[in-house]
Scaffold this motif. Structure first.
Motif, PDB file in Angstrom:
ATOM      1  N   VAL A 104       2.194   7.847   1.126  1.00  0.00           N
ATOM      2  CA  VAL A 104       1.454   8.785   0.376  1.00  0.00           C
ATOM      3  C   VAL A 104       1.986  10.186   1.205  1.00  0.00           C
ATOM      4  O   VAL A 104       3.612  10.755   0.639  1.00  0.00           O
ATOM      5  CB  VAL A 104       0.484   9.184  -0.132  1.00  0.00           C
ATOM      6  N   GLU A 161      -5.567   6.793  -2.737  1.00  0.00           N
ATOM      7  CA  GLU A 161      -4.384   6.697  -3.796  1.00  0.00           C
ATOM      8  C   GLU A 161      -4.512   5.281  -2.811  1.00  0.00           C
ATOM      9  O   GLU A 161      -4.505   4.137  -4.120  1.00  0.00           O
ATOM     10  CB  GLU A 161      -3.108   6.951  -3.105  1.00  0.00           C
ATOM     11  N   ILE A 162      -4.453   5.182  -1.921  1.00  0.00           N
ATOM     12  CA  ILE A 162      -4.864   3.400  -1.540  1.00  0.00           C
ATOM     13  C   ILE A 162      -5.907   2.218  -1.699  1.00  0.00           C
ATOM     14  O   ILE A 162      -6.181   1.363  -1.853  1.00  0.00           O
ATOM     15  CB  ILE A 162      -4.689   3.319   0.131  1.00  0.00           C
ATOM     16  N   SER A 163      -7.587   3.494  -1.875  1.00  0.00           N
ATOM     17  CA  SER A 163      -8.405   2.492  -2.107  1.00  0.00           C
ATOM     18  C   SER A 163      -8.801   2.725  -3.508  1.00  0.00           C
ATOM     19  O   SER A 163      -8.596   2.933  -4.705  1.00  0.00           O
ATOM     20  CB  SER A 163      -9.373   3.427  -1.380  1.00  0.00           C
ATOM     21  N   GLN A 164      -9.385   0.990  -4.002  1.00  0.00           N
ATOM     22  CA  GLN A 164     -10.101   1.314  -4.985  1.00  0.00           C
ATOM     23  C   GLN A 164     -11.367   2.398  -5.395  1.00  0.00           C
ATOM     24  O   GLN A 164     -11.178   2.648  -6.681  1.00  0.00           O
ATOM     25  CB  GLN A 164     -10.502   0.132  -5.255  1.00  0.00           C
ATOM     26  N   TYR A 165     -11.989   2.756  -5.148  1.00  0.00           N
ATOM     27  CA  TYR A 165     -12.859   3.613  -5.095  1.00  0.00           C
ATOM     28  C   TYR A 165     -13.260   4.706  -3.781  1.00  0.00           C
ATOM     29  O   TYR A 165     -13.000   4.253  -3.300  1.00  0.00           O
ATOM     30  CB  TYR A 165     -13.941   3.269  -5.947  1.00  0.00           C
ATOM     31  N   GLY A 166     -13.924   5.671  -4.365  1.00  0.00           N
ATOM     32  CA  GLY A 166     -14.131   6.638  -2.821  1.00  0.00           C
ATOM     33  C   GLY A 166     -12.484   7.075  -2.550  1.00  0.00           C
ATOM     34  O   GLY A 166     -11.675   6.283  -2.673  1.00  0.00           O
ATOM     35  N   ALA A 167     -12.701   7.654  -1.491  1.00  0.00           N
ATOM     36  CA  ALA A 167     -12.083   8.110  -1.258  1.00  0.00           C
ATOM     37  C   ALA A 167     -12.229   9.890   0.073  1.00  0.00           C
ATOM     38  O   ALA A 167     -13.998   9.963  -0.277  1.00  0.00           O
ATOM     39  CB  ALA A 167     -11.082   9.900  -1.857  1.00  0.00           C
ATOM     40  N   HIS A 168     -12.001   8.964   1.200  1.00  0.00           N
ATOM     41  CA  HIS A 168     -12.522  10.195   2.935  1.00  0.00           C
ATOM     42  C   HIS A 168     -12.740  11.465   2.619  1.00  0.00           C
ATOM     43  O   HIS A 168     -11.648  12.031   1.790  1.00  0.00           O
ATOM     44  CB  HIS A 168     -12.628   9.727   3.538  1.00  0.00           C
ATOM     45  N   THR A 225     -12.875   3.202   3.469  1.00  0.00           N
ATOM     46  CA  THR A 225     -12.774   4.130   2.410  1.00  0.00           C
ATOM     47  C   THR A 225     -13.780   3.339   1.262  1.00  0.00           C
ATOM     48  O   THR A 225     -14.764   3.368   1.043  1.00  0.00           O
ATOM     49  CB  THR A 225     -11.360   4.810   1.948  1.00  0.00           C
ATOM     50  N   GLU A 226     -13.316   2.214   1.270  1.00  0.00           N
ATOM     51  CA  GLU A 226     -14.011   1.608   0.072  1.00  0.00           C
ATOM     52  C   GLU A 226     -15.907   0.375   0.687  1.00  0.00           C
ATOM     53  O   GLU A 226     -16.390   1.180   0.734  1.00  0.00           O
ATOM     54  CB  GLU A 226     -13.286   0.397  -0.028  1.00  0.00           C
ATOM     55  N   GLY A 230     -15.337   9.390  -7.272  1.00  0.00           N
ATOM     56  CA  GLY A 230     -15.968  10.235  -5.636  1.00  0.00           C
ATOM     57  C   GLY A 230     -16.835  10.022  -5.509  1.00  0.00           C
ATOM     58  O   GLY A 230     -18.479   9.380  -6.133  1.00  0.00           O
ATOM     59  N   ALA A 231     -17.983  10.293  -3.735  1.00  0.00           N
ATOM     60  CA  ALA A 231     -18.631  10.624  -3.562  1.00  0.00           C
ATOM     61  C   ALA A 231     -18.836  11.768  -2.311  1.00  0.00           C
ATOM     62  O   ALA A 231     -17.610  11.416  -1.614  1.00  0.00           O
ATOM     63  CB  ALA A 231     -19.012   9.143  -3.220  1.00  0.00           C
ATOM     64  N   SER A 234      -6.130   8.162   0.938  1.00  0.00           N
ATOM     65  CA  SER A 234      -7.529   7.827   1.093  1.00  0.00           C
ATOM     66  C   SER A 234      -8.045   7.392  -0.427  1.00  0.00           C
ATOM     67  O   SER A 234      -7.947   6.143  -0.655  1.00  0.00           O
ATOM     68  CB  SER A 234      -8.350   8.385   1.896  1.00  0.00           C
ATOM     69  N   TYR A 292     -18.010   3.690   0.348  1.00  0.00           N
ATOM     70  CA  TYR A 292     -18.451   3.762  -0.659  1.00  0.00           C
ATOM     71  C   TYR A 292     -19.501   2.923  -1.234  1.00  0.00           C
ATOM     72  O   TYR A 292     -19.851   3.234  -2.296  1.00  0.00           O
ATOM     73  CB  TYR A 292     -17.360   3.685  -1.901  1.00  0.00           C
ATOM     74  N   ASN A 337     -18.695  12.761   1.839  1.00  0.00           N
ATOM     75  CA  ASN A 337     -18.421  12.066   2.853  1.00  0.00           C
ATOM     76  C   ASN A 337     -18.284  12.407   3.628  1.00  0.00           C
ATOM     77  O   ASN A 337     -17.822  14.011   3.628  1.00  0.00           O
ATOM     78  CB  ASN A 337     -18.194  10.662   2.433  1.00  0.00           C
ATOM     79  N   ILE A 358       1.207  -1.273   0.092  1.00  0.00           N
ATOM     80  CA  ILE A 358       0.266   0.210  -0.051  1.00  0.00           C
ATOM     81  C   ILE A 358       1.372   0.755  -0.177  1.00  0.00           C
ATOM     82  O   ILE A 358       1.781   1.155   1.044  1.00  0.00           O
ATOM     83  CB  ILE A 358      -1.083   0.149   1.655  1.00  0.00           C
ATOM     84  N   GLU A 416      -7.392   1.978   6.332  1.00  0.00           N
ATOM     85  CA  GLU A 416      -7.898   3.475   6.253  1.00  0.00           C
ATOM     86  C   GLU A 416      -9.024   2.848   4.677  1.00  0.00           C
ATOM     87  O   GLU A 416      -9.511   3.462   4.106  1.00  0.00           O
ATOM     88  CB  GLU A 416      -6.768   4.294   5.897  1.00  0.00           C
ATOM     89  N   LYS A 417      -7.957   2.043   3.955  1.00  0.00           N
ATOM     90  CA  LYS A 417      -8.413   1.788   2.772  1.00  0.00           C
ATOM     91  C   LYS A 417      -9.790   0.936   2.571  1.00  0.00           C
ATOM     92  O   LYS A 417     -10.942   1.446   1.709  1.00  0.00           O
ATOM     93  CB  LYS A 417      -7.030   0.666   2.087  1.00  0.00           C
TER      94      LYS A 417
END
Lengths: 257, 257, 257, 257
Positions: free
Chosen positions: A7, D152-159, C205-206, C157-158, D150, C209, C160, A4, C201-202
């Motif tokens: 950043v 960078e490391i997530s497949q989708y979304g970001a907090h 976050t997912e 994105g979305a 968040s 979503y 939150n 992972i 955190e990953k």
């Protein structure tokens, strides 16, 4: 997990160091050690470090991890150690920890002798800056103030009110929270109590009337005492009187050193 | 734009209506109409509607749009119209608008005659529920209270403090904000002023001493007056005294109707 | 002491009973008993009793004395006993005690398994009214909400944000604080943690979503569960979303029973 | 009136000057002049002066009288005049006036072009100290921040979450409030709006996702711009992110000059 991306650890090119970065207002249960023993309370914790120009981000989770792992009762000494440990873990030469919490002590009513707790707001801060360590103790003491002018010009009575006296002390040596409470309460028109029986209420009413103080008197009388204390390198004393005849406060502040 | 999905309007299958849904704490400049004229102030606005069981979501932007478009000075009548317009736009049979704002009025010092503003917290609410419209006026009036016990048992002086008296009135007919201020201030140990010269300070100090009131007296004396007012369908009167001898408040409440 | 006048006990002639009179916002250290053990925290305590029409004033010091003398860990049962004892000491047929305090529990991060505390706001109230005893448990749970509309209409994105979900439960039988926390956290887009490593955190976050919820969804999904719980006589569930795209909140409330 | 004692004017023997004494948190309606015109708002006003060692007390009523009499719209110039007038009336060589108020400006949604107000917290301070005049402008700008880690490391979304960016500027020349708002909003992941239609919501969601910023990035990018502005003698920029995945804030601060 090792795949992972990290950043935060990437290189920053803006060439701007950050004075303070970290976490703010983490609510956390703590045990405070003081002259009257150990008490359990709830702190709002702020922890920040200096971030050099090259690093993109700090590691926020390390601050919380440090609080989770620390097991010492809080006092001036253990706070110093905690700040040092934070700097080590965050690999930073400077940083600060502040903990704000309600602090209680048992008081004895002046006539009946009945005991009750009174609550104060205390903030302990430890900071390493420019290689030096600074310990700051801030205490908010609620007291009674009675207006000398109102007493002097009126046939009877005098307006009085709750006041907040706040001392912020930079200490060379250990100063106990209870010492500060004693100092402030001795200089107010009268001190507060959680529990008063009627003979006590008579006592505090008369004592406040015998002992009128302007907001100016309060900060001067306290400053006079603080200036004599060699343990205190610098101080600020503030008083805010929630005037019972107005809807705003009277305020005074003396700063020294 | 018409190709963007409208998720809120989709069908909900949980079969649970929502009592209130909308926006909370929108800060907005408003003009308030009252007996003493029109004044500009800043409101915290909460607007909600009933949502039937079939609809997935309300349309949040319509609440803000309504505030943006409305141009009327706020009073009981225009609030009623605003609530009706909200229900139309949101296609709902029930809903509520509350606006909380600081309200000022010019007061005249009792001896010198010098004038100054005093600030109050006012909340106006209009609600349609079960087909009926309810208008609620809430006013927080800061006053001086002086303790009868402290006066009686002490050789001199009496503890006094700022108190917050809060009236919440369900009105059948229009009740002016200023009427409520007058009513509460007439029943306090003494009323507050922004600006007092020394002769005024003497006056208010002595008046408070001549007119001691427990927190219980304050709510009873106000309740006695409110019960006689046929325009008031129901009321709550609360007093919170920020005791100058304790670090907690004395509190009393009478609810009627 | 016996010669000091007892003004409060004198006869009142206004013929107006007082619904609630007592002390408000007494700050006090308490020990709370819950499923996860006993924890020390700091409460804001409000204690009030009904005062009959004949009596001029209540005895304020008895409320504080009761708190000083009580030694039990706080739970539903000991609160009930405390309310009864208050009514006895104040000689009143009705009254209420509310204690608001931060409550902590240890949470385990979803991937790394690292543990940390999370803080919640809890309010326990016990009231005797019309001869019956009512226990109310209020819990404010901070969670993540992610907007379904924003997710649906955006390429990526979305928005939150942190949301506050507040449950107020009138309980027929004992409901543990931790049960309520579990219930609310299971229905949010994602729950909060004090400490998250990058894999965590990953995960959160997912998860958020994958699990979008309007403020309406949050209160409906929670209400659906609460309605099935026979221990709960009545409830209110509120959610306030501190929208990350606006400077005001979205809000929804369902009230039942 | 002239026979009433003037206690404040009596001689003080403690030989301790007071850095600041006056009134705090006077709530007062003001008119603010800015680039976008004059707006009516409500300020919390603090006014203090230096008190020399010989004088027992300041004259509190003169501060309020000054606010009552002043009729100018507030801007940097009129604040300077107000501070000078205060020093004259209080006969003091040093003093400070601070006014904190909500400030509004009309914003245009990025796609639909629909207009709505957004609210900011502004504090204007003018101070004479050591013979020099200092003007300080503080602006709190609420924005959206989206976490780069968040994303960078997530497949989708970001907090993402609401953040408060606070700039405190010591100005050599006039800096408009709106300039500061523009500067901060241009550097956020996305700016906030009171009113967004669905195409706007799509836009801001995607813009925030395309523009992730750590709390560190926010303060660095703003500091980089401020350092180039010769009108600004010194500044502090702070950002507090109300993390949507935690119950505490991330915080960063850069101080310069």
């Amino acid at each position: 997990m090792h795949t992972i991306a990290d950043v935060q650890s990437s290189k920053d090119l803006r060439n701007i160091p950050i004075n303070q970065v970290g976490i703010k207002d983490l609510r956390f249960p703590i045990a405070v050690r003081s002259r009257s023993g150990i008490q359990h309370t709830i702190a709002a914790v702020t922890m920040t470090v200096f971030l050099n120009a090259e690093q993109k981000g700090t590691h926020m989770s390390r601050f919380v991890a440090l609080m989770e792992e620390q097991t010492q009762e809080l006092d001036a000494e253990s706070l110093h150690a905690l700040v040092q440990e934070m700097l080590t873990r965050l690999d930073s030469p400077a940083g600060k920890i502040s903990l704000s919490f309600p602090f209680f002590r048992k008081k004895t009513a002046p006539v009946s002798g009945i005991q009750s707790l009174l609550d104060y707001d205390v903030k302990l801060s430890g900071e390493v800056r420019n290689g030096s360590y600074l310990h700051t103790l801030q205490v908010l003491v609620p007291v009674t103030s009675l207006c000398p002018c109102s007493k002097e010009i009126s046939q009877y009575g005098a307006h009085n009110q709750r006041s907040h006296v706040t001392l912020t002390l930079q200490c060379r040596a250990d100063v106990e929270i209870e010492e500060v409470l004693d100092l402030v309460e001795s200089q107010a028109s009268c001190q507060l109590y959680g529990l008063l029986k009627r003979p006590d209420e008579k006592f505090v009413t008369e004592q406040a009337y015998e002992n009128p103080k302007f907001v100016e008197d309060m900060v001067r009388d306290i400053a006079a005492l603080l200036r004599q204390d060699e343990r205190i390198a610098a101080f600020t004393v503030e008083s805010e009187n929630f005037e019972s005849i107005h809807n705003h406060s009277a305020y005074a502040m003396i700063s020294h050193g």
